[in-house]
Motif scaffolding. Structure first.
Motif, PDB file in Angstrom:
ATOM      1  N   THR A 190      10.211  70.148  31.137  1.00 39.72           N
ATOM      2  CA  THR A 190      11.189  70.649  30.878  1.00 39.72           C
ATOM      3  C   THR A 190      11.380  69.303  32.241  1.00 39.72           C
ATOM      4  O   THR A 190      10.701  68.675  33.702  1.00 39.72           O
ATOM      5  N   GLU A 191      12.657  68.244  32.137  1.00 43.16           N
ATOM      6  CA  GLU A 191      13.096  67.921  32.623  1.00 43.16           C
ATOM      7  C   GLU A 191      14.267  66.746  33.129  1.00 43.16           C
ATOM      8  O   GLU A 191      15.349  67.571  32.492  1.00 43.16           O
ATOM      9  N   ILE A 192      15.045  66.208  34.139  1.00 49.35           N
ATOM     10  CA  ILE A 192      15.558  65.638  35.018  1.00 49.35           C
ATOM     11  C   ILE A 192      15.996  64.861  35.606  1.00 49.35           C
ATOM     12  O   ILE A 192      15.135  63.737  35.356  1.00 49.35           O
ATOM     13  N   GLU A 193      17.082  64.173  34.863  1.00 49.82           N
ATOM     14  CA  GLU A 193      17.665  62.952  34.801  1.00 49.82           C
ATOM     15  C   GLU A 193      17.236  62.535  36.010  1.00 49.82           C
ATOM     16  O   GLU A 193      17.510  63.470  37.335  1.00 49.82           O
ATOM     17  N   ARG A 194      16.544  61.228  36.792  1.00 46.97           N
ATOM     18  CA  ARG A 194      16.117  60.479  37.546  1.00 46.97           C
ATOM     19  C   ARG A 194      15.552  61.100  38.731  1.00 46.97           C
ATOM     20  O   ARG A 194      15.004  61.240  40.412  1.00 46.97           O
ATOM     21  N   ASP A 243      27.487  71.760  35.515  1.00 44.77           N
ATOM     22  CA  ASP A 243      28.267  72.941  34.904  1.00 44.77           C
ATOM     23  C   ASP A 243      27.942  74.155  36.189  1.00 44.77           C
ATOM     24  O   ASP A 243      28.064  74.968  35.362  1.00 44.77           O
ATOM     25  N   MET A 244      27.519  73.620  36.887  1.00 43.11           N
ATOM     26  CA  MET A 244      26.581  74.980  38.323  1.00 43.11           C
ATOM     27  C   MET A 244      27.865  75.609  38.312  1.00 43.11           C
ATOM     28  O   MET A 244      28.764  75.309  38.310  1.00 43.11           O
ATOM     29  N   VAL A 245      27.722  76.656  38.758  1.00 41.64           N
ATOM     30  CA  VAL A 245      28.852  77.793  39.064  1.00 41.64           C
ATOM     31  C   VAL A 245      29.202  77.685  40.822  1.00 41.64           C
ATOM     32  O   VAL A 245      30.604  77.217  41.078  1.00 41.64           O
ATOM     33  N   PHE A 246      28.369  77.176  41.220  1.00 42.18           N
ATOM     34  CA  PHE A 246      27.792  76.819  42.350  1.00 42.18           C
ATOM     35  C   PHE A 246      27.562  76.189  42.830  1.00 42.18           C
ATOM     36  O   PHE A 246      26.458  75.692  42.429  1.00 42.18           O
ATOM     37  N   SER A 247      28.263  73.959  43.298  1.00 43.91           N
ATOM     38  CA  SER A 247      27.255  73.266  43.736  1.00 43.91           C
ATOM     39  C   SER A 247      26.270  73.156  44.544  1.00 43.91           C
ATOM     40  O   SER A 247      26.069  74.305  45.590  1.00 43.91           O
ATOM     41  N   ILE A 248      25.346  72.455  44.895  1.00 42.58           N
ATOM     42  CA  ILE A 248      24.581  72.166  46.097  1.00 42.58           C
ATOM     43  C   ILE A 248      25.322  72.438  47.368  1.00 42.58           C
ATOM     44  O   ILE A 248      24.883  73.781  48.012  1.00 42.58           O
ATOM     45  N   PRO A 249      26.121  71.471  47.494  1.00 45.33           N
ATOM     46  CA  PRO A 249      26.938  71.393  49.062  1.00 45.33           C
ATOM     47  C   PRO A 249      27.509  73.130  49.531  1.00 45.33           C
ATOM     48  O   PRO A 249      27.192  73.436  50.682  1.00 45.33           O
ATOM     49  N   TRP A 250      28.288  73.747  48.567  1.00 41.25           N
ATOM     50  CA  TRP A 250      28.417  74.661  48.590  1.00 41.25           C
ATOM     51  C   TRP A 250      27.642  75.838  49.505  1.00 41.25           C
ATOM     52  O   TRP A 250      27.830  76.232  49.683  1.00 41.25           O
ATOM     53  N   LEU A 251      26.144  76.046  47.799  1.00 39.44           N
ATOM     54  CA  LEU A 251      25.600  77.024  48.137  1.00 39.44           C
ATOM     55  C   LEU A 251      24.272  76.574  49.856  1.00 39.44           C
ATOM     56  O   LEU A 251      24.285  77.409  50.446  1.00 39.44           O
ATOM     57  N   ILE A 252      24.746  75.621  49.959  1.00 38.17           N
ATOM     58  CA  ILE A 252      23.753  75.017  51.459  1.00 38.17           C
ATOM     59  C   ILE A 252      24.368  75.846  52.834  1.00 38.17           C
ATOM     60  O   ILE A 252      24.595  76.070  53.401  1.00 38.17           O
ATOM     61  N   ASP A 292      24.069  61.406  42.506  1.00 37.98           N
ATOM     62  CA  ASP A 292      24.558  62.154  42.241  1.00 37.98           C
ATOM     63  C   ASP A 292      24.452  63.486  41.708  1.00 37.98           C
ATOM     64  O   ASP A 292      24.215  63.710  40.692  1.00 37.98           O
ATOM     65  N   PRO A 293      24.072  64.555  42.185  1.00 37.39           N
ATOM     66  CA  PRO A 293      22.988  65.221  41.702  1.00 37.39           C
ATOM     67  C   PRO A 293      23.834  66.385  40.932  1.00 37.39           C
ATOM     68  O   PRO A 293      23.175  67.219  40.243  1.00 37.39           O
TER      69      PRO A 293
END
Length: 246
Positions: free
Chosen positions: A231-235, A188-197, A166-167
């Motif tokens: 800078t760290e991101i979960e997973r 909280d992204m304005v434009f999601s990853i699938p939408w951007l692709i 679940d990115p």
């Protein structure tokens, strides 16, 4: 699986994480501190997003954009884990940007939003530094802000997409000299990853190895020579970088 590119004993190797060490393709295991980390991918095209978190836009007194603010980055901008980034001598405010980075796994054209994740190879962490006083316009970042040599640490790992189920629900954090200075979530992204692709592939072909830096949440703090920025991101991973003088 976590994959990396490293330099070791005069050669470049592909490696995977193995019990806290790096395992090379020939089976040798080496310590993380004994190698030079390289960007885990060599981007064909690197896309980056401006103001893609509503809280970051509010922090800068901007309204979130109605269309993605996309710009391109050259290969010279990237440096690996534990690398150094230069702060220009005349900079008044230089800040980090912790960003989830999407790596495209296969050719994508006119992709439907519902199918977008099938085109993702994996994810990594990027720290896309900005020199605030060079910025002409947040809606049009200029070259001196976002295409400086080594201004974007990336890595350490390329994490397979299947290992990040679940990115759009990952915690991002930044620490400066051990102090937490930024915390947010990809939800909280304005434009999601699938939408951007789907959006990008609607007018241009995305290719294997292209990367997409998806923006940063609020919490921009000035950094100076000698600062260690994590800078760290979960997973996905924990990316370490040091600021040095110009």
């Amino acid at each position: 699986m976590k994959r990396a590119r490293i330099a070791y004993q005069g050669a470049i190797h592909h490696a995977v994480e193995a019990e806290g060490m790096l395992q090379l393709a020939d089976g040798r295991r080496v310590r993380e501190q004994d190698v030079v980390w390289l960007p885990p991918v060599q981007p064909r095209t690197a896309f980056a997003l401006g103001l893609n978190y509503a809280d970051h836009a509010a922090e800068l007194a901007f309204t979130p954009p109605s269309e993605p603010l996309v710009f391109l980055k050259g290969p010279n901008t990237f440096v690996g884990h534990r690398g150094q980034t230069y702060r220009p001598a005349d900079a008044a405010f230089m800040h980090y940007e912790c960003e989830l980075t999407v790596v495209i796994g296969r050719t994508a054209r006119n992709v439907k939003e519902a199918d977008a994740y099938a085109y993702v190879a994996g994810y990594t962490v990027a720290n896309d530094y900005a020199i605030r006083d060079y910025l002409e316009n947040y809606y049009r970042p200029n070259l001196r802000v976002k295409n400086r040599d080594h201004c974007t640490p990336i890595g350490p790992w390329l994490v397979d997409a299947k290992d990040v189920p679940d990115p759009m629900n990952l915690t991002l954090r930044t620490y400066v000299n051990g102090t937490l200075t930024q915390e947010g979530t990809t939800s909280d992204m304005v434009f999601s990853i699938p939408w951007l692709i789907a959006y990008l592939s609607s007018f241009m072909t995305l290719s294997e190895g292209d990367i997409l830096l998806t923006g940063t949440p609020k919490g921009a703090v000035d950094v100076r020579p000698g600062d260690e920025v994590v800078t760290e991101i979960e997973r996905v991973g924990r990316l370490v970088n040091t600021i040095v003088g110009d």
